[in-house]
Structure formats: C-alpha cells, structure tokens
Design an enzyme around this catalytic site. Structure first.
Site, PDB file in Angstrom:
ATOM      1  N   MET A   1       0.741  -1.373  -0.256  1.00  0.00           N
ATOM      2  CA  MET A   1       0.544   0.077   0.023  1.00  0.00           C
ATOM      3  C   MET A   1       0.646   1.029   0.414  1.00  0.00           C
ATOM      4  O   MET A   1       0.487   2.728   0.310  1.00  0.00           O
ATOM      5  CB  MET A   1      -0.787   0.513   1.137  1.00  0.00           C
ATOM      6  CG  MET A   1      -1.838  -1.531   1.038  1.00  0.00           C
ATOM      7  SD  MET A   1      -3.277  -0.693   2.402  1.00  0.00           S
ATOM      8  CE  MET A   1      -2.706  -1.093   3.732  1.00  0.00           C
TER       9      MET A   1
ATOM     10  N   LEU B   1       6.895   2.629   1.233  1.00  0.00           N
ATOM     11  CA  LEU B   1       7.630   1.810   1.586  1.00  0.00           C
ATOM     12  C   LEU B   1       8.828   2.227   3.049  1.00  0.00           C
ATOM     13  O   LEU B   1       9.337   3.365   3.186  1.00  0.00           O
ATOM     14  CB  LEU B   1       8.108   1.529   0.509  1.00  0.00           C
ATOM     15  CG  LEU B   1       6.778   1.273  -1.134  1.00  0.00           C
ATOM     16  CD1 LEU B   1       7.918   1.095  -1.527  1.00  0.00           C
ATOM     17  CD2 LEU B   1       6.272   0.118  -0.068  1.00  0.00           C
TER      18      LEU B   1
ATOM     19  N   GLY C   1      10.981  -3.295   5.870  1.00  0.00           N
ATOM     20  CA  GLY C   1      10.062  -4.246   5.717  1.00  0.00           C
ATOM     21  C   GLY C   1       9.282  -4.711   4.325  1.00  0.00           C
ATOM     22  O   GLY C   1       9.734  -5.862   3.511  1.00  0.00           O
ATOM     23  N   HIS C   2       8.991  -3.729   3.638  1.00  0.00           N
ATOM     24  CA  HIS C   2       8.954  -3.723   2.042  1.00  0.00           C
ATOM     25  C   HIS C   2       9.828  -4.027   1.423  1.00  0.00           C
ATOM     26  O   HIS C   2       9.591  -4.799   0.820  1.00  0.00           O
ATOM     27  CB  HIS C   2       7.670  -2.378   0.942  1.00  0.00           C
ATOM     28  CG  HIS C   2       6.610  -1.729   2.269  1.00  0.00           C
ATOM     29  ND1 HIS C   2       6.845  -0.804   3.811  1.00  0.00           N
ATOM     30  CD2 HIS C   2       5.253  -2.650   2.428  1.00  0.00           C
ATOM     31  CE1 HIS C   2       5.684  -0.799   3.295  1.00  0.00           C
ATOM     32  NE2 HIS C   2       4.754  -2.196   3.448  1.00  0.00           N
TER      33      HIS C   2
ATOM     34  N   GLY D   1       4.459 -10.090   3.726  1.00  0.00           N
ATOM     35  CA  GLY D   1       5.144 -10.220   5.151  1.00  0.00           C
ATOM     36  C   GLY D   1       4.746 -11.494   6.494  1.00  0.00           C
ATOM     37  O   GLY D   1       3.905 -11.019   5.960  1.00  0.00           O
ATOM     38  N   GLU D   2       5.664 -11.735   6.948  1.00  0.00           N
ATOM     39  CA  GLU D   2       4.858 -12.285   8.063  1.00  0.00           C
ATOM     40  C   GLU D   2       4.787 -11.554   8.938  1.00  0.00           C
ATOM     41  O   GLU D   2       4.029 -11.680  10.451  1.00  0.00           O
ATOM     42  CB  GLU D   2       5.978 -12.818   8.765  1.00  0.00           C
ATOM     43  CG  GLU D   2       5.647 -14.590   7.666  1.00  0.00           C
ATOM     44  CD  GLU D   2       7.259 -15.586   8.205  1.00  0.00           C
ATOM     45  OE1 GLU D   2       7.782 -15.171   9.518  1.00  0.00           O
ATOM     46  OE2 GLU D   2       7.712 -16.932   7.754  1.00  0.00           O
ATOM     47  N   LYS D   3       5.115  -9.786   8.505  1.00  0.00           N
ATOM     48  CA  LYS D   3       4.381  -9.105   9.663  1.00  0.00           C
ATOM     49  C   LYS D   3       2.736  -9.192   9.822  1.00  0.00           C
ATOM     50  O   LYS D   3       1.708  -8.751  10.559  1.00  0.00           O
ATOM     51  CB  LYS D   3       5.005  -7.989   9.358  1.00  0.00           C
ATOM     52  CG  LYS D   3       3.817  -7.368   9.584  1.00  0.00           C
ATOM     53  CD  LYS D   3       4.235  -6.008  10.972  1.00  0.00           C
ATOM     54  CE  LYS D   3       3.573  -4.881  11.448  1.00  0.00           C
ATOM     55  NZ  LYS D   3       2.788  -4.043  10.892  1.00  0.00           N
TER      56      LYS D   3
ATOM     57  N   GLN E   1      -2.716 -12.325   7.444  1.00  0.00           N
ATOM     58  CA  GLN E   1      -2.834 -12.628   5.479  1.00  0.00           C
ATOM     59  C   GLN E   1      -2.572 -13.153   4.768  1.00  0.00           C
ATOM     60  O   GLN E   1      -2.394 -14.005   3.887  1.00  0.00           O
ATOM     61  CB  GLN E   1      -2.436 -10.830   5.928  1.00  0.00           C
ATOM     62  CG  GLN E   1      -2.424 -10.322   4.328  1.00  0.00           C
ATOM     63  CD  GLN E   1      -2.060  -9.388   4.281  1.00  0.00           C
ATOM     64  OE1 GLN E   1      -3.027  -8.612   3.856  1.00  0.00           O
ATOM     65  NE2 GLN E   1      -0.769  -8.864   3.567  1.00  0.00           N
TER      66      GLN E   1
ATOM     67  N   SER F   1       6.728  -0.648  10.382  1.00  0.00           N
ATOM     68  CA  SER F   1       4.876  -0.542   9.615  1.00  0.00           C
ATOM     69  C   SER F   1       4.886   0.946   9.401  1.00  0.00           C
ATOM     70  O   SER F   1       5.512   2.108  10.070  1.00  0.00           O
ATOM     71  CB  SER F   1       4.383  -0.845  11.079  1.00  0.00           C
ATOM     72  OG  SER F   1       2.155  -0.244  10.509  1.00  0.00           O
TER      73      SER F   1
END
Ligand code: AMP
Length: 286
Positions: free
Chosen positions: A35, A38, A41-42, A153-155, A159, A191
């Site tokens: 989304m 960035l 993590g992205h 992501g495992e974040k 999902q 995040s």
C-alpha cells in the site's frame, strides 16, 4: 535525478505489455503487493523477489475495501515519488499503481471471501470486512500481473495464511512466499502506521515486542498459556498501551487456538492500540 527508476503503470493493459515481453524472453517474475509508504519491511520483500525471480514488480495501491468505517483510509500515508526512489535503489523493475476506479470499476459487484477458521479469529473479528477486501484485491492483482511468485510479509501473518488458502482454493498458478518481519533496532516491527506515533507513543510501542518475547519464552518454558497471556496484557496496559485488541497463542499453520504447547508450532499474535493507532505483531513461541 533518479537512475533506472522503475516505470509506473496504472492499467492492467500496460502491465500486461511489460509482463508479456518478459515472459516471451523467458524471464520469471515476482510481485510484491504493497500500500506504499515503503520501509525496510517492504524493501526486504523486493530483495527476496530479486533473489527468486528475474523481474520484480511492486504494486502500490491503498485498497479502500480493506479499511473499515472510521479507519485510516483517508489519512493513510501516500508518497509515490519517495516510494519510487526506494524501489529504484532496490532494482525493482516496474511499479503497478492502479487507480481505484480501475480496481473497482463502476458497478463492481464481485468480491472474494475466504471463509472458515482462518478469517474468523484475530484481525478477522475486530475488522470484519478486512480479509474480504484483502482477498479481493490480491486476487485482482494476481490476475492482472500473472507473476510466477507473489511475496507477502509475515508481519501480516494471518493475511499470509489467508492468501495461501485463497491461492490453493482458486488454483491460481503462483507460488506464495512469506518474508520475515523486519524490525527496528529495538525490535519494533516496521509499519507504515508507525509514522502516526508520537515520540512518547513510539517508546511504548517498542515495548510490545519485548513483552511478547518474554511471554513466548515463558510459555516455551512451561508457564500456563492463559496465565502468561493475562500477565502480559496487564504489563502492556500498565506500560501505556490504551487497549489490547487481542493477545493470543495460536497454531502457526491453522491459526486454531493452542492451550498448551503441543505438536504444531505455536505462535503469539497481538493487536494493540496506542490512541487510535492499531499496531500488530507476531512471533513464534520457541
Ligand atoms: P502494507 O503496505 O502494509 O500492505 O504491506 C505490504 C507487504 O509488506 C505485506 O505483505 C506486509 O506483510 C509486508 N510488510 C509490512 N511490514 C513489514 C515488516 N516490518 N517486515 C516484513 N514485511 C512487512
């Protein structure tokens, strides 16, 4: 001047032209749906994509249907040029940034629902339309892009499991890969929503992963799960969190509740509020 900045395409037709050329040349592709706004993590998922495929496509789309009423759809950070710069420096090949009316054409009436235990717990309870929004947009992105691999992501662990289910159930010809959670130097899961936090809230946010780690270790060491979770909730509330949405131990594959560490791998899941900002995290009980 940006060197080798990835092109931005906004329609499925333009996207297919690029993908078609790459496919014709025998090049594999990985899609990283995001989304935007960035962070590392992205970008770690983009790097994973580059290691696994010849071409990496990042999608940037703030998906209205996965936000509930009163959530942060309007205020969600949007920073396309900054994102493009970051993607350029990671060697991303293409950005797919469709408009809302492309993803949800006038009169849109089709959505994808993943039913069952995977969506009837954790974030599925507190955000009742969230996973239908996610499943619908991810299906569209996969159909438009037709990548060999899609990376999540495992974040957002729940999902990831929902998407694995969806891809299996629909028989979509794509391999789903999960990437590990990227954290800051104090363990806070990165995040886009961390940008909403004040300095004071950030300090409190950083205590979440520490308390979860302590709780995971206690559970692994034999402390009763519900006792360990209750203790942790008290610690978090005393430490400044405004509300605990959930703090639970569940099976890593099925997301069924676990009452004691057993055969499968247990995982801790948390969603907490600091003011109106909702933060999530998860980690294995080991
Ligand atoms: P979002 O832009 O928040 O929708 O996230 C896009 C993708 O990046 C999702 O697959 C997320 O799980 C993943 N992601 C977000 N934050 C992190 C993180 N801290 N570490 C690894 N992946 C992440």
């Amino acid at each position: 001047m940006m060197t080798n900045a990835p092109a931005i395409v906004t329609t499925p037709e333009e996207l297919r032209r690029h993908m078609g050329r790459w496919k014709a040349a025998g090049e594999t592709s990985a899609l990283v749906p995001t989304m935007g706004a960035l962070h590392e993590g992205h970008l770690s998922l983009v790097r994973l994509g580059r290691a696994e495929a010849r071409r990496v496509i990042a999608s940037i789309f703030v998906n209205p249907t996965q936000f509930g009423p009163g959530e942060d759809y309007e205020s969600y950070p949007r920073q396309m040029e900054d994102d493009r710069q970051k993607l350029a420096s990671e060697g991303c090949d293409l950005i797919y940034a469709p408009r809302a009316q492309t993803m949800y054409p006038e009169g849109a009436a089709t959505s994808v629902h993943v039913d069952g235990p995977l969506t009837q717990c954790l974030c599925g309870l507190s955000r009742p339309h969230h996973f239908a929004g996610v499943a619908t947009i991810v299906t569209k992105l996969l159909v438009h892009t037709a990548p060999d691999i899609a990376i999540f992501g495992e974040k957002d662990y729940q999902q990831l499991q929902v998407i694995r289910r969806l891809v299996t159930d629909l028989g979509l010809p794509v391999r789903i890969l999960g990437g590990p959670i990227m954290r800051d130097e104090e363990g806070l899961a990165l995040s886009s929503r961390n940008a909403y936090l004040s300095e004071e809230q950030l300090a409190i946010a950083r205590s979440l992963n520490k308390e979860m780690r302590r709780t995971a270790a206690r559970i692994a060491g034999g402390v009763d799960i519900s006792e360990a979770l209750e203790d942790a909730e008290q610690v978090l509330l005393r430490g400044g969190f405004d509300r605990i949405d959930y703090l639970e131990a569940r099976d890593a594959a099925t997301l069924e509740p676990v009452s004691r560490p057993g055969k499968g791998q247990a995982r801790l899941f948390a969603a907490v509020f600091l003011g109106s900002t909702r933060l999530i995290d998860n980690m294995p009980v080991a």
